[in-house]
Design a protein around this motif. Structure first.
Motif, PDB file in Angstrom:
ATOM      1  N   MET A 162     -10.897  -7.948   2.875  1.00 63.17           N
ATOM      2  CA  MET A 162      -9.933  -6.847   2.776  1.00 63.17           C
ATOM      3  C   MET A 162     -10.432  -5.772   1.811  1.00 63.17           C
ATOM      4  SD  MET A 162      -7.603  -7.542   4.916  1.00 63.17           S
ATOM      5  CE  MET A 162      -6.499  -6.205   4.449  1.00 63.17           C
ATOM      6  N   ILE A 163     -11.052  -6.199   0.701  1.00 60.84           N
ATOM      7  CA  ILE A 163     -11.588  -5.235  -0.259  1.00 60.84           C
ATOM      8  C   ILE A 163     -12.726  -4.432   0.363  1.00 60.84           C
ATOM      9  CG2 ILE A 163     -12.842  -5.006  -2.439  1.00 60.84           C
ATOM     10  CD1 ILE A 163      -9.884  -5.542  -2.817  1.00 60.84           C
ATOM     11  N   VAL A 164     -13.582  -5.111   1.142  1.00 60.00           N
ATOM     12  CA  VAL A 164     -14.673  -4.400   1.828  1.00 60.00           C
ATOM     13  C   VAL A 164     -14.104  -3.340   2.764  1.00 60.00           C
ATOM     14  CG1 VAL A 164     -16.535  -4.663   3.513  1.00 60.00           C
ATOM     15  CG2 VAL A 164     -16.324  -6.289   1.636  1.00 60.00           C
ATOM     16  N   LEU A 165     -13.049  -3.665   3.490  1.00 52.57           N
ATOM     17  CA  LEU A 165     -12.425  -2.703   4.404  1.00 52.57           C
ATOM     18  C   LEU A 165     -11.829  -1.531   3.630  1.00 52.57           C
ATOM     19  CD1 LEU A 165     -11.510  -1.887   7.236  1.00 52.57           C
ATOM     20  CD2 LEU A 165      -9.481  -3.328   6.923  1.00 52.57           C
ATOM     21  N   ILE A 166     -11.161  -1.819   2.515  1.00 46.96           N
ATOM     22  CA  ILE A 166     -10.555  -0.755   1.705  1.00 46.96           C
ATOM     23  C   ILE A 166     -11.631   0.171   1.132  1.00 46.96           C
ATOM     24  CG2 ILE A 166      -9.269  -0.297  -0.422  1.00 46.96           C
ATOM     25  CD1 ILE A 166      -7.709  -2.906   0.158  1.00 46.96           C
ATOM     26  N   VAL A 167     -12.712  -0.414   0.619  1.00 50.22           N
ATOM     27  CA  VAL A 167     -13.815   0.387   0.073  1.00 50.22           C
ATOM     28  C   VAL A 167     -14.434   1.250   1.167  1.00 50.22           C
ATOM     29  CG1 VAL A 167     -16.158   0.240  -0.864  1.00 50.22           C
ATOM     30  CG2 VAL A 167     -14.335  -1.163  -1.841  1.00 50.22           C
ATOM     31  N   GLN A 168     -14.596   0.673   2.359  1.00 54.75           N
ATOM     32  CA  GLN A 168     -15.148   1.429   3.476  1.00 54.75           C
ATOM     33  C   GLN A 168     -14.291   2.651   3.789  1.00 54.75           C
ATOM     34  OE1 GLN A 168     -14.119   1.465   7.808  1.00 54.75           O
ATOM     35  NE2 GLN A 168     -15.158  -0.490   7.576  1.00 54.75           N
ATOM     36  N   ILE A 169     -12.978   2.460   3.874  1.00 54.78           N
ATOM     37  CA  ILE A 169     -12.068   3.572   4.188  1.00 54.78           C
ATOM     38  C   ILE A 169     -12.117   4.639   3.095  1.00 54.78           C
ATOM     39  CG2 ILE A 169      -9.630   4.182   4.499  1.00 54.78           C
ATOM     40  CD1 ILE A 169      -9.241   1.438   5.801  1.00 54.78           C
ATOM     41  N   LYS A 170     -12.168   4.208   1.831  1.00 51.69           N
ATOM     42  CA  LYS A 170     -12.206   5.176   0.721  1.00 51.69           C
ATOM     43  C   LYS A 170     -13.514   5.967   0.718  1.00 51.69           C
ATOM     44  CE  LYS A 170     -10.410   7.043  -2.959  1.00 51.69           C
ATOM     45  NZ  LYS A 170     -11.355   8.183  -3.052  1.00 51.69           N
ATOM     46  N   CYS A 171     -14.643   5.298   0.977  1.00 53.60           N
ATOM     47  CA  CYS A 171     -15.923   6.008   1.037  1.00 53.60           C
ATOM     48  C   CYS A 171     -15.921   7.017   2.183  1.00 53.60           C
ATOM     49  CB  CYS A 171     -17.065   5.010   1.210  1.00 53.60           C
ATOM     50  SG  CYS A 171     -17.394   3.975  -0.239  1.00 53.60           S
ATOM     51  N   PHE A 172     -15.389   6.616   3.327  1.00 52.02           N
ATOM     52  CA  PHE A 172     -15.290   7.528   4.466  1.00 52.02           C
ATOM     53  C   PHE A 172     -14.432   8.735   4.104  1.00 52.02           C
ATOM     54  CE2 PHE A 172     -13.272   9.006   8.378  1.00 52.02           C
ATOM     55  CZ  PHE A 172     -14.366   9.166   9.214  1.00 52.02           C
ATOM     56  N   GLN A 173     -13.309   8.472   3.445  1.00 49.75           N
ATOM     57  CA  GLN A 173     -12.411   9.563   3.064  1.00 49.75           C
ATOM     58  C   GLN A 173     -13.090  10.545   2.104  1.00 49.75           C
ATOM     59  OE1 GLN A 173     -10.742   9.641  -0.282  1.00 49.75           O
ATOM     60  NE2 GLN A 173      -9.791  11.607   0.219  1.00 49.75           N
ATOM     61  N   GLU A 174     -13.895  10.034   1.169  1.00 49.06           N
ATOM     62  CA  GLU A 174     -14.552  10.912   0.201  1.00 49.06           C
ATOM     63  C   GLU A 174     -15.578  11.820   0.876  1.00 49.06           C
ATOM     64  OE1 GLU A 174     -14.197   7.938  -3.699  1.00 49.06           O
ATOM     65  OE2 GLU A 174     -16.157   8.394  -2.826  1.00 49.06           O
ATOM     66  N   ILE A 175     -16.371  11.255   1.800  1.00 51.85           N
ATOM     67  CA  ILE A 175     -17.392  12.066   2.466  1.00 51.85           C
ATOM     68  C   ILE A 175     -16.763  13.078   3.422  1.00 51.85           C
ATOM     69  CG2 ILE A 175     -19.405  11.986   3.980  1.00 51.85           C
ATOM     70  CD1 ILE A 175     -20.013   9.223   2.902  1.00 51.85           C
ATOM     71  N   ILE A 176     -15.747  12.645   4.167  1.00 52.08           N
ATOM     72  CA  ILE A 176     -15.074  13.567   5.096  1.00 52.08           C
ATOM     73  C   ILE A 176     -14.354  14.672   4.321  1.00 52.08           C
ATOM     74  CG2 ILE A 176     -13.153  13.729   6.731  1.00 52.08           C
ATOM     75  CD1 ILE A 176     -15.722  12.699   7.960  1.00 52.08           C
ATOM     76  N   THR A 177     -13.793  14.344   3.178  1.00 49.33           N
ATOM     77  CA  THR A 177     -13.097  15.350   2.370  1.00 49.33           C
ATOM     78  C   THR A 177     -14.060  16.429   1.891  1.00 49.33           C
ATOM     79  OG1 THR A 177     -11.422  13.759   1.663  1.00 49.33           O
ATOM     80  CG2 THR A 177     -11.681  15.723   0.316  1.00 49.33           C
TER      81      THR A 177
END
Length: 451
Positions: A103-118
């Motif tokens: 679950m932590i890996v999934l959360i980190v993945q989503i946050k990294c994606f959000q930072e780059i897309i932002t």
């Protein structure tokens, strides 16, 4: 002389004057075409993106406590305190088990994606591209559905076959995944707007490269985790150790710049991190973890209890063995043999990659940030930047570990073969049984009398 100049100007060849006027006209037309180009393309090609600088979000308590220090030492203490907090959190999620880790890996993945897309959204924010953010998150959902669906089918086969809806989803998983992606692709084509074509294709590529870097690598991390938690913990710990020790050596002894992309990185820090990770950390940490089944056993789903379990008879990789030392080391240490886990030898390869090649993930991220004139991907963690700033090397490491396991560690998996056999029809199973019996009889492994 003045009259001659005037006469020379008046007596100029009319053909040359006409050509000159035509040249001026063409220049003005070319200038008009350039001026008529869309503002979006001009701004994209200018290479000067406008990314807002994030505000300092260091906790007030830390700011007050460290107010008397110089900015250099203040940053050192902030990074140190937050690093200890993150390491403590890392050990906590390890204690909570593999499900929490996933679950932590999934959360980190989503946050990294959000930072780059932002970052992409902020760079081109003034153009208000239709559906850009919506489609970016939609593609993230599609790719995650594909990868996690493949994982569920591989590792939860019995559970999937037991539930009819899951069995249908598993059977047509790839077709459903393709249909979902195709829907997003068509939505992108329908969203194209005149004068913004180039910019929209830029962002389409931006989204897909981000998916390739972030989602694919996080999927490989979860695959590594299923091989045993030690294949998840040791590589990540090696990268963390190298980061910390390279920073410490660079902070106190750094004098020689290492690479222009990261002016603060030094050869002293690079060599210090390399020595600390390979010689002082990896073998000792691996020896400590290899003695516990909780870390070395593959993560498997128990269909009876509907829970993950990490219990097995450790493989030879995690059983102590005697190794004869080379003559040079025997004369130096006075030992003829040394008792090690075979995994400790593999840990040297992992730590070497983390120390030598892993930093290039950070250099890649530094080049990306320099291209858009930003210091960090975000300001999520005071003193460290965003989540992506902490995981830029981890994603490269995850790919290496997955390739390393597939190349040097993993062999044929009997349980997966049995799972595939159980999914066949009865006549197909009987055909395979008779073929296997004939093969074993020919080899002399079984006797016909037994049948």
């Amino acid at each position: 002389m003045t009259e001659l100049r005037h006469r020379g100007a008046k007596d100029t060849d009319p053909t040359l004057q006409q050509q000159s006027s035509e040249d001026k006209g063409s220049d003005s037309e070319l200038k008009g075409e350039k001026d008529g180009a869309s503002d979006s393309e001009a701004k994209v090609d200018s290479g000067v993106p406008e990314v807002p600088v994030p505000a300092d979000d260091t906790p007030v308590v830390l700011n007050k406590a460290l107010s008397g220090l110089s900015s250099r030492w203040k940053n050192w203490w902030i990074r140190g305190i937050l690093t200890l907090a993150m390491i403590s959190f890392f050990f906590l999620i390890i204690y909570l088990g593999p499900m929490v880790l996933m679950m932590i890996v999934l959360i980190v993945q989503i946050k990294c994606f959000q930072e780059i897309i932002t970052i992409g959204y902020n760079v081109y924010h003034s153009y208000h591209l239709p559906w850009f953010r919506t489609l970016s998150w939609y593609f993230l959902l599609c790719v995650n559905y594909f990868f996690y669906g493949e994982t569920v089918t591989d590792y939860f086969f019995t559970l999937v076959q037991r539930e009819e809806p899951l069995r249908i989803l598993s059977k047509y998983h790839r077709f459903i995944s393709f249909a979902l992606y195709l829907t997003g692709f068509c939505m992108f084509v329908l969203s194209l707007v005149k004068k913004h074509y180039r910019l929209q294709f830029y962002m389409f590529g931006w989204t897909h490269v981000t998916l390739l870097i972030v989602v694919t690598q996080s999927h490989l991390i979860i695959h590594n985790l299923f091989e045993g938690m030690i294949w998840f913990i040791v590589p990540i710990s090696c990268v963390i150790c190298n980061d910390i020790m390279a920073y410490m050596f660079g902070f106190f002894f750094g004098r020689t710049p290492l690479i222009k992309l990261s002016p603060k990185k030094t050869w002293e820090g690079f060599i210090g991190g390399l020595f600390s990770t390979i010689v002082l950390f990896s073998s000792q940490f691996s020896y400590l973890m290899a003695g516990y089944r909780y870390f070395v056993c593959p993560v498997e789903f128990n269909n009876d209890s509907n829970r993950f379990q990490v219990d097995c008879e450790p493989s030879e990789l995690f059983q102590l063995q005697d190794y004869i030392l080379p003559g040079v080391l025997q004369s130096f240490t006075g030992w003829s043999t040394v008792r090690l886990y075979p995994f400790q030898i593999h840990s040297i390869a992992l730590s070497s990659f983390a120390s030598i090649v892993g930093p290039f993930g950070g250099f890649f991220a530094s080049g990306f940030k320099r291209a858009f004139k930003i210091k960090d991907f975000a300001n999520t963690i005071p003193g460290h930047g965003g989540i992506m700033d902490r995981f830029d090397c981890q994603y490269l490491m995850a790919t290496f570990v997955n390739v390393y396991i597939a190349s040097f560690i993993r062999g044929p998996n009997p349980s997966k073969v049995i799972q595939q056999l159980l999914a066949l029809r009865v006549d197909q199973q009987l055909h395979i049984f008779n073929s296997l019996k004939a093969h074993l009889t020919e080899k002399g492994a079984v006797c016909d009398a037994l049948y």
